[in-house]
Design a protein around this motif. Structure first.
Motif, short mmCIF file in Angstrom:
data_model
loop_
_atom_site.label_atom_id
_atom_site.label_comp_id
_atom_site.label_asym_id
_atom_site.label_seq_id
_atom_site.Cartn_x
_atom_site.Cartn_y
_atom_site.Cartn_z
N GLY A 183 -8.24 -4.13 0.95
CA GLY A 183 -6.95 -3.81 0.34
C GLY A 183 -5.80 -4.51 1.02
O GLY A 183 -5.79 -4.67 2.24
N SER A 184 -4.87 -4.97 0.20
CA SER A 184 -3.68 -5.59 0.75
C SER A 184 -2.57 -5.51 -0.28
O SER A 184 -2.80 -5.10 -1.42
N PHE A 185 -1.38 -5.93 0.09
CA PHE A 185 -0.25 -5.92 -0.83
C PHE A 185 -0.33 -7.08 -1.81
O PHE A 185 0.33 -7.07 -2.85
N GLY A 186 -1.09 -8.11 -1.50
CA GLY A 186 -1.10 -9.29 -2.34
C GLY A 186 -1.86 -9.07 -3.63
O GLY A 186 -2.80 -8.27 -3.70
N LYS A 187 -1.49 -9.82 -4.66
CA LYS A 187 -2.22 -9.75 -5.94
C LYS A 187 -3.64 -10.24 -5.72
O LYS A 187 -3.86 -11.20 -4.97
N ALA A 188 -4.62 -9.60 -6.35
CA ALA A 188 -6.04 -9.92 -6.17
C ALA A 188 -6.45 -9.80 -4.71
O ALA A 188 -7.36 -10.47 -4.24
N MET A 189 -5.73 -8.96 -3.99
CA MET A 189 -6.02 -8.65 -2.58
C MET A 189 -6.02 -9.89 -1.70
O MET A 189 -6.79 -10.00 -0.75
#
Lengths: 300, 725
Positions: A183-189
């Protein structure tokens, strides 16, 4: 009549609510710990692999080996032993094991944003990818990258096998170099705030800033590139000149069709069609500091 | 070769040393060496795109794995592979559990594109390209010098993580990446400038690559429920040791060394400071936030003259002879996740992302146009949305989501987009032997559109044709996407998976440009393990992409002056509408097995993979007047079509025998075959020197062979040994 309808609807709603809120258990609440030696009697291979893993080492702070052993992950096993085995009374599914994984690892930096990730949203749990019993693969993965990821992401497997590709299948890059599977804040992780920021980490020569920017390039590399793999050179989504003409329709050569006639073997070859076509002249499409109009048109 | 033998010797001498450590059972590992003998027929560079094999030469690839654990918490792992080759990798990781970890690494990555490319320039790969002849270069490519389009990346660095003062943590990383070699990308001494004054001349150029990228990362934070927070700083510096490429223009018709100065990618630096954190809230909720600010800078001395139609360079006057680039970026993200009840999970998110271009706007006087300046590009994005995951009954999930994306760009043709995205997915896991997922997404993109103001060129032409042009990256569209995924595991050790994906984009306001595209993907795979005797796997993927595009060709020089309007404008031999439909069909399949011929003693591993791509481009001219004759051949809407459009077929087969002499000592031997056949109309019949048209007298284009003739076949024999201790 109206009152009966309201009453029936409320009753149905209550029943539904009751069913939905009914706790579905996996481990028996009355079970007690029996110790890892009891597990070893029936599950010798699993016990051996566990002991040789980091989870089995008692000198690692907080490890199951220092606490309940096998039962730290699988839950108290007394009911499972009394029943002579089987799936009841023991935690064996990834879904039910997740809470036990989180009990130790929830404060880890790697899992800080697990709650936001697509894997969590799609019901992928820790033990779907990791296993304490997996020996020899880093981070206790069940299979090495990218084989593990291809198990679900088949379209990506197909793309990375194409003729123009990042060296993922050659083992020189991993899925986790660009994506954070937890998980991350970026799109498509992705491991960056934007696609371009991620690409610039390895391709810093494309960052600029340039005097003459190419707006769709500056905004998103994926406007022209298929990052996992493409049947077209340079990871392009489509072959030029048609890729370029999809945006640049103008007088003379931008709007001129280049067909079989304009290839090397055609009756009227043109350098706007054969070899690297548009890129033979327009070489700085990622941005240019070139002189005057030549820079504006990405010819220098 | 000698350094590799030396490294191999050193590695092998570690074996007896390691055995003595192993007796204490603190150090374990493996040393291996595999001799590889490939026979490569055809393009060796394509075969070696990310490899380092020599044809007809036995190359020993050595590897070393060391794992040390003193049973008191200290450990290290060392892994070395392909020692001494351009694909070598070294990684040392270690530390003390629960206290600190360190890592040091070094790896190399080659990228080979074309070997034995050719050029008339005497020093390809240098930043000055010239040739000895008085006027034109040697026109016979068989007499040109050879060089390779290849680069080698070397990356090395290290880092350390501290967790000794829990719940606080700190990480520091730093490294350097170098990239050296020669690339084709920066090509094209566009001709026309010079005494010939003919537009559209081109020369493919070898560009020197001498890049160095340094980076530093630091992060400190706190992680203990209910809080997590981390402050990070990232710095990257990119240096290009060749800021310019000086090229002698080969198209001048008079004696002289007419050197063009071409700017290469500028050195730049980048830094980012960010905070990311979250806090647990009641009702099983979490608030997550990320705040980031970054800055990128570059600087370049501008080229102050250019050849434009004469042997005397035309001076260019700038308001500032140095361009200073500066781009700031802000990113603010807020995500709230919640699972307040057993039957529902939810997520709300919002992102604000803005780039602010503070680069120089430089006025340019190039003598032939009124004073003009470069335009700076920047944009602002806002995304927000919500997702809900409903658990309806045992094993049945319904996920619904809505998202909105808004973007405002400093770009005249399509400055603004508003996207509304609706998504629903049903997942059923209610039975032990199967999982089924069905998902649907619908997106509507609205786009503002305007006519750009030209910097150079004819505004009247733009005012007419730009009304009909929509650039697909931002054009208004409706998108439909389906996904179905079925996984079956009827018995233990047997798995099947079928997946289907469909995506279609309809660019509803587009008259000129891509009007629609779609993608169909099928994937099927299975694996089975009879753990005592064998395990096997197989897969099949099919992927088809279709693109439809409509364009207009118009000639403003025609008499009477042409109208570029595709609807109202004339349709004749030089002014006409045309379409192209492109299709790419890709499919791949593979099977493989591990056969335990003698369990724990002899294993036979075998595998086969097949990848195929077929592309075509179907052209249609919408007026018969445009079907003119060229080179004695008359165009028809059938004979212009292209059936070999990045077509290729790749096959890989291998068989490997693994024999365990003892549990520690293993021998392997085997054979592999790899074949790649590439066929594409743009490279078919490749020539290095091309005239204008089929029979033009003067040279129009000089090429070097980049990507030409990329097919190959390889037979590979290998044998090796591995010793575990």
């Amino acid at each position: 009549m109206k009152k009966i309808t309201v009453f029936c609807s409320s009753l149905v709603l209550l029943v539904l609510l009751f069913l939905l809120l009914w706790p579905a258990g996996a481990a028996d609440q009355n079970a007690k710990f029996v110790g890892s030696d009891a597990c070893k009697n029936c599950h010798e291979d699993a016990f051996k692999s566990y002991v040789s893993s980091i989870h089995g080492k008692a000198y690692v702070p907080g490890s199951p080996g220092k606490r309940e052993g096998c039962e730290a992950c699988h839950g108290p096993g007394s009911v499972h032993v009394e029943k002579g085995g089987g799936k009841e009374g023991i935690i064996s599914s990834a879904k039910h094991m997740a809470a036990n994984c989180q009990a130790c690892h929830q404060d880890s930096k790697a899992l800080a944003f697990w709650n936001m990730g697509k894997h969590k949203t799609n019901g992928i749990y820790c033990a779907d990818c990791h296993s304490s019993h997996a020996v020899g693969i880093k981070k206790n993965l069940k299979a090495p990258e990218p084989v593990l990821c291809y198990g679900c992401h088949k379209d990506i497997r197909s793309q990375t096998g194409r003729q123009s590709h990042h060296p993922v299948n050659e083992g020189k890059m991993k899925c986790s170099d660009c994506h954070s599977s937890h998980g991350s804040f970026g799109k498509a992780m992705i491991r960056a705030d934007s696609t371009n920021e991620l690409c610039y980490k390895c391709h810093a020569e494309k960052r600029g800033p340039y005097m003459f920017e190419h707006p769709p390039v500056s905004e998103n590399c994926l406007n022209c590139h298929q990052v996992h793999g493409s049947s077209h050179n340079q990871l392009l989504i489509k072959k030029p000149p048609q890729l370029c003409q999809a945006c640049h329709d103008w007088s003379r050569h931008p709007g001129t069709p280049y067909t079989k006639f304009e290839t090397f073997k055609g009756p009227s070859p043109s350098n706007r069609m054969y070899a690297r076509n548009c890129s033979l002249c327009h070489t700085t499409v990622h941005g240019s500091n070139g002189p005057a109009g030549s820079g504006l048109r990405f010819v220098r | 070769m000698r350094p590799r033998l030396l490294i191999l010797f050193v590695v092998l001498t570690l074996v007896p040393l390691s055995v003595s450590f192993a007796e204490e059972k603190n150090l374990t590992g493996e040393v291996s060496v595999t001799g590889v003998l490939p026979y490569i027929d055809g393009n060796k560079a394509t075969f070696n795109e990310y490899r380092d094999y020599k044809s007809n030469v036995i190359s020993p690839f050595a590897g070393l794995l060391l794992n040390y654990d003193n049973k008191k918490g200290y450990f290290f792992d060392f892994n070395a592979s392909d020692i001494g080759y351009q694909t070598q990798e070294y990684l040392l990781e270690g530390g003390k559990y629960g206290s600190f970890k360190y890592r040091l690494f070094y790896n190399e990555l080659p990228h080979n594109v074309t070997w034995d490319a050719r050029t008339f320039y005497t020093t390809p790969g240098d930043s000055t390209l010239t040739y000895p002849q008085a006027i034109f270069p040697n026109q016979d490519p068989n007499q040109w010098g050879g060089f390779d389009y290849k680069t080698l990346r070397k990356t090395y660095g290290g880092g350390v993580d501290f967790t000794v003062v829990k719940p606080f943590f700190a990480s520091f990383d730093g490294g350097r990446q170098t990239k050296e070699g020669t690339s084709y990308k920066q090509g094209g001494a566009e001709g026309g400038e010079g005494a010939r004054a003919t537009f559209g001349l081109a020369t493919e150029l070898p560009e020197p690559i001498n890049y160095t990228t340094d980076y530093l990362k630091a992060e400190i934070g706190y992680g203990k429920q209910p809080f997590f927070g981390a402050l990070s700083y990232y710095y990257q510096k990119f240096s290009n040791d060749d800021p310019y490429l000086f090229v002698r223009n080969p198209f001048f018709t008079v004696p002289g060394s007419f050197m063009e100065q071409i700017p290469l990618p500028p050195s730049n630096n980048y830094q980012q400071a960010a905070f990311a954190g979250n806090m647990k809230l009641p009702w099983n909720s979490k608030a997550n936030v990320k705040l980031a600010y970054s800055m990128a800078e570059s600087s370049k001395h501008l080229v102050t003259s250019i050849f434009e139609g004469s042997t005397t360079p035309v001076p260019i006057t700038y308001s500032d002879n140095t361009f200073n680039g500066k781009l700031d970026t802000q990113n603010y993200q807020f995500v709230l996740t919640s699972a307040p009840f057993r039957f529902v999970d939810g997520k709300l998110y919002y992102q604000y992302y803005k780039t602010n271009n503070k680069s120089d706007e430089i006025s340019i006087d190039d003598g032939s146009n009124p004073l003009w300046h470069n335009h700076l590009f920047e944009y602002e994005k806002q995304n927000y949305g919500a997702e809900l995951d409903w658990r309806l009954m045992k094993g049945l999930h319904l996920m619904t989501a809505y998202g909105h994306n808004y973007i405002d760009r400093k770009r005249e043709d399509i400055p603004k987009n508003n996207d509304d995205i609706y998504r629903a997915e049903v997942k059923f896991t209610g039975i032990d032997i199967a999982t089924l997922k069905v998902g649907y997404q619908y997106m509507v993109r609205a786009a503002d559109h305007d006519i750009p103001t030209l910097t150079l060129g004819t505004q009247q032409e733009a005012d007419i044709i730009e009304q009909f042009v929509r650039r697909y990256d931002a054009a208004a569209k409706n998108q439909y996407a389906w996904k179905v995924d079925l996984q079956l595991y009827p018995v233990e050790n047997l798995n099947f998976n079928i997946m289907y994906k469909y995506i279609r984009n309809d660019y509803k306001d587009t008259t000129l440009g891509i009007t629609n595209d779609k993608r169909n993907f099928w994937g099927v795979s299975g694996d089975y393990a009879w753990t005592k005797w064998f395990k096997t796997y197989g897969y099949f993927d099919w992927d088809q992409e279709d693109w439809e595009q409509e364009e207009r060709r118009y000639n403003p020089a025609s008499a009477p002056p042409s109208n570029p309007n595709p609807v109202a404008g004339p349709q004749n031999s030089t002014n006409f509408n045309w379409t192209v439909d492109q299709r790419d069909k890709n499919y791949d399949w593979g099977v493989g097995a591990d056969i335990y011929a003698i369990p724990k003693k002899l294993t036979v591993r075998v595998g086969y993979d097949y990848v195929r791509s077929n592309g075509n481009a179907d052209f249609t001219y919408l007026t018969s007047a445009a079907l003119t004759t060229s080179g004695g051949v008359t165009r028809t809407n059938e004979n212009m079509d292209i059936s070999n459009w990045d077509d290729y077929r790749k096959e890989c087969f291998f068989i490997k025998f693994i024999y365990a002499v003892t549990p520690a000592l293993t021998f392997t031997t085997g054979y592999a075959y790899e074949s790649y056949k590439y066929n594409d109309a743009q490279f078919d019949g490749y020539r290095y020197v091309m005239p204008a048209g089929a029979t033009g007298a003067a040279v129009n284009t000089y090429l070097t062979g980049a990507y030409a003739d990329s097919s190959y076949k390889a037979n590979i024999v290998f044998f090796g040994a591995a010793y575990k201790f």
